[in-house]
Design a protein around this motif. Sequence first.
Motif, PDB file in Angstrom:
ATOM      1  N   ILE A   2      64.018  20.310  71.612  1.00  0.00           N
ATOM      2  CA  ILE A   2      65.259  19.814  71.183  1.00  0.00           C
ATOM      3  C   ILE A   2      66.191  20.716  71.959  1.00  0.00           C
ATOM      4  CG2 ILE A   2      66.571  20.829  69.106  1.00  0.00           C
ATOM      5  CD1 ILE A   2      64.383  20.083  67.171  1.00  0.00           C
ATOM      6  N   SER A   3      67.348  19.890  72.644  1.00  0.00           N
ATOM      7  CA  SER A   3      67.901  20.456  73.688  1.00  0.00           C
ATOM      8  C   SER A   3      69.316  20.783  73.611  1.00  0.00           C
ATOM      9  CB  SER A   3      67.953  19.307  74.921  1.00  0.00           C
ATOM     10  OG  SER A   3      68.482  18.346  74.374  1.00  0.00           O
ATOM     11  N   PHE A   4      69.816  20.754  72.051  1.00  0.00           N
ATOM     12  CA  PHE A   4      71.250  20.951  71.834  1.00  0.00           C
ATOM     13  C   PHE A   4      71.298  22.261  71.180  1.00  0.00           C
ATOM     14  CE2 PHE A   4      74.903  19.624  68.861  1.00  0.00           C
ATOM     15  CZ  PHE A   4      75.792  20.044  69.792  1.00  0.00           C
ATOM     16  N   ALA A  37      77.191  32.670  68.645  1.00  0.00           N
ATOM     17  CA  ALA A  37      77.098  33.879  69.923  1.00  0.00           C
ATOM     18  C   ALA A  37      77.222  32.801  71.024  1.00  0.00           C
ATOM     19  CB  ALA A  37      76.159  34.479  69.800  1.00  0.00           C
ATOM     20  N   GLU A  38      78.315  32.970  71.853  1.00  0.00           N
ATOM     21  CA  GLU A  38      78.352  32.016  73.102  1.00  0.00           C
ATOM     22  C   GLU A  38      77.748  32.714  74.496  1.00  0.00           C
ATOM     23  OE1 GLU A  38      79.020  29.362  74.587  1.00  0.00           O
ATOM     24  OE2 GLU A  38      81.039  28.681  73.681  1.00  0.00           O
ATOM     25  N   VAL A  39      77.919  31.591  75.315  1.00  0.00           N
ATOM     26  CA  VAL A  39      77.379  32.092  76.791  1.00  0.00           C
ATOM     27  C   VAL A  39      78.800  31.685  77.350  1.00  0.00           C
ATOM     28  CG1 VAL A  39      76.034  31.533  78.806  1.00  0.00           C
ATOM     29  CG2 VAL A  39      74.997  31.495  76.185  1.00  0.00           C
ATOM     30  N   PRO A  66      68.894  30.650  69.333  1.00  0.00           N
ATOM     31  CA  PRO A  66      67.572  30.271  69.134  1.00  0.00           C
ATOM     32  C   PRO A  66      67.044  29.254  70.096  1.00  0.00           C
ATOM     33  CG  PRO A  66      68.922  29.938  67.149  1.00  0.00           C
ATOM     34  CD  PRO A  66      69.829  30.338  68.257  1.00  0.00           C
ATOM     35  N   TYR A  67      67.586  28.350  70.801  1.00  0.00           N
ATOM     36  CA  TYR A  67      67.267  27.455  71.723  1.00  0.00           C
ATOM     37  C   TYR A  67      67.034  28.317  73.018  1.00  0.00           C
ATOM     38  CZ  TYR A  67      67.726  24.431  76.026  1.00  0.00           C
ATOM     39  OH  TYR A  67      67.539  23.722  77.007  1.00  0.00           O
ATOM     40  N   GLY A  68      67.992  29.162  73.477  1.00  0.00           N
ATOM     41  CA  GLY A  68      67.869  29.945  74.669  1.00  0.00           C
ATOM     42  C   GLY A  68      66.656  30.829  74.403  1.00  0.00           C
TER      43      GLY A  68
HETATM   44  P1  GDR Z   1      75.442  23.731  76.839  1.00  0.00           P
HETATM   45  O1  GDR Z   1      75.900  22.585  76.926  1.00  0.00           O
HETATM   46  O2  GDR Z   1      75.319  24.721  75.422  1.00  0.00           O
HETATM   47  O3  GDR Z   1      75.690  24.820  77.850  1.00  0.00           O
HETATM   48  O4  GDR Z   1      73.636  23.569  77.140  1.00  0.00           O
HETATM   49  P2  GDR Z   1      77.007  22.046  75.871  1.00  0.00           P
HETATM   50  O5  GDR Z   1      77.723  20.782  76.550  1.00  0.00           O
HETATM   51  O6  GDR Z   1      76.478  21.822  74.321  1.00  0.00           O
HETATM   52  O7  GDR Z   1      78.095  23.180  75.785  1.00  0.00           O
HETATM   53  C1  GDR Z   1      78.809  23.837  77.114  1.00  0.00           C
HETATM   54  C2  GDR Z   1      80.130  24.560  76.555  1.00  0.00           C
HETATM   55  O8  GDR Z   1      81.042  23.698  76.012  1.00  0.00           O
HETATM   56  C3  GDR Z   1      81.379  24.481  74.771  1.00  0.00           C
HETATM   57  N1  GDR Z   1      82.167  23.532  73.708  1.00  0.00           N
HETATM   58  C4  GDR Z   1      81.464  22.667  73.062  1.00  0.00           C
HETATM   59  N2  GDR Z   1      80.355  22.032  73.133  1.00  0.00           N
HETATM   60  C5  GDR Z   1      79.813  20.971  72.421  1.00  0.00           C
HETATM   61  N3  GDR Z   1      78.713  20.675  72.619  1.00  0.00           N
HETATM   62  N4  GDR Z   1      80.689  20.358  71.730  1.00  0.00           N
HETATM   63  C6  GDR Z   1      82.094  20.986  71.430  1.00  0.00           C
HETATM   64  O9  GDR Z   1      82.824  20.346  70.679  1.00  0.00           O
HETATM   65  C7  GDR Z   1      82.580  21.913  72.118  1.00  0.00           C
HETATM   66  N5  GDR Z   1      83.567  22.737  72.398  1.00  0.00           N
HETATM   67  C8  GDR Z   1      83.333  23.700  73.510  1.00  0.00           C
HETATM   68  C9  GDR Z   1      80.343  25.055  74.379  1.00  0.00           C
HETATM   69  O10 GDR Z   1      80.644  26.337  73.200  1.00  0.00           O
HETATM   70  C10 GDR Z   1      79.598  25.733  75.640  1.00  0.00           C
HETATM   71  O11 GDR Z   1      80.000  26.958  75.988  1.00  0.00           O
HETATM   72  C11 GDR Z   1      73.267  22.630  77.992  1.00  0.00           C
HETATM   73  C12 GDR Z   1      72.270  21.727  77.304  1.00  0.00           C
HETATM   74  O12 GDR Z   1      71.751  20.759  78.134  1.00  0.00           O
HETATM   75  C13 GDR Z   1      70.947  22.571  77.326  1.00  0.00           C
HETATM   76  O13 GDR Z   1      69.803  21.881  76.716  1.00  0.00           O
HETATM   77  C14 GDR Z   1      70.528  23.076  78.434  1.00  0.00           C
HETATM   78  O14 GDR Z   1      69.307  23.756  78.777  1.00  0.00           O
HETATM   79  C15 GDR Z   1      71.885  23.722  79.425  1.00  0.00           C
HETATM   80  O15 GDR Z   1      72.761  22.992  79.084  1.00  0.00           O
HETATM   81  C16 GDR Z   1      71.338  24.160  80.632  1.00  0.00           C
END
Ligand code: GDR
Length: 345
Positions: free
Chosen positions: A81-83, A283-285, A150-152
Amino acid sequence: MPRALITGITGQDGMYLAELLSGKGYEVFGLVRGQNNPRAQLVAEAVPSSRLLSGDLRDLPSLVGALDIARPDEVYNLGAISFVGMSWRQAELTSEITGLGVLRILEALRIHTQGDMSKVRFYQASSSEMFGKVREVPQNESTPFHPRSPYGIAKAFGHYITVNYRESYGAYACSGILFNHESPRRGQEFVTRKVTRGAARIALGLQDTLFLGNIDAYRDWGYAGDYVEAMWLMLQQDEPGDYVIATGETHTVRDLLDIAFHRVGIEAWERHVRQEPRLFRPAEVDLLVGDSSRAREELGWKPRGNFRDLIEMMVDADLADLARHPHDPASAGRTSDWEDPRWAR
Ligand code: GDR
């Protein structure tokens, strides 16, 4: 003819990897979950010679069965589950598949090889999400982990259990710590594709507003086609190891918006983008940027192209796709259920 088994073959990376391996003369097997999986057709179209086997990372006997049929020289564990956003909502399922699933496929391999785990080469899809809260910049193979979702956390378990099978049983097991990697095949729930699709739809008058969360996050975004090559290279080395795969460049979601909207002729994207609290993560990265020196030196790997080319390619692909299928329900720009504000409580 070498043989490979790919879990997660129906995902973005699985499809690129299947194409790469079949182009190199491999017999490619893919593990497919569920009865009548609708994405199996996409794999059959992309790699007609591939063979799909039913199995599930929650089900050990199915994994042993798939290994016994495929008799692979190499196993690529991309199934997960990768999202990240969804992982708070389905934390238990994410741990079960993304985390424990790694233990199960390794254990299945131990059973299949009758304990001689050096016979079959194993790749684990680890993730930059394991770094989480910034400890050092850029991040490399020895940067400590502090996962924030939880994914991380599930990925960190998968990473360590892979290292442990290498150290305990002599498994030829590699873990690729891949930073974000994108393509026109990226799912629309991820931010790059959400933005490229949204910009294309807005330019065509199919949508007016794009709802996003935190647009100040920094990510190191590369091209998925380059990253699957690194997976294969890792399994061709004399000794197994762990490698960071990244471009070394970092950008914000704002930069992504600049490029995507500019590509469709819209300069003031601010008029079309609305940030919504419900789309912020608990919680954000904040900042990811990878140091892939080890991969560059030992594997001879390097990414081709740059961030702008990647995003422009994705926008162009979305424009072309929308011209072909303007009424495709998958492109209806609907709010998916994980974005429902009731989850934010
Ligand atoms: P990420 O990718 O969580 O880094 O994991 P994602 O594209 O979902 O988010 C990247 C950043 O964008 C911000 N963000 C949003 N993200 C999504 N999805 N939708 C939004 O509307 C939005 N607005 C802002 C997020 O908060 C985040 O900071 C991806 C996945 O492919 C994982 O499976 C993989 O392991 C890592 O990349 C490396």
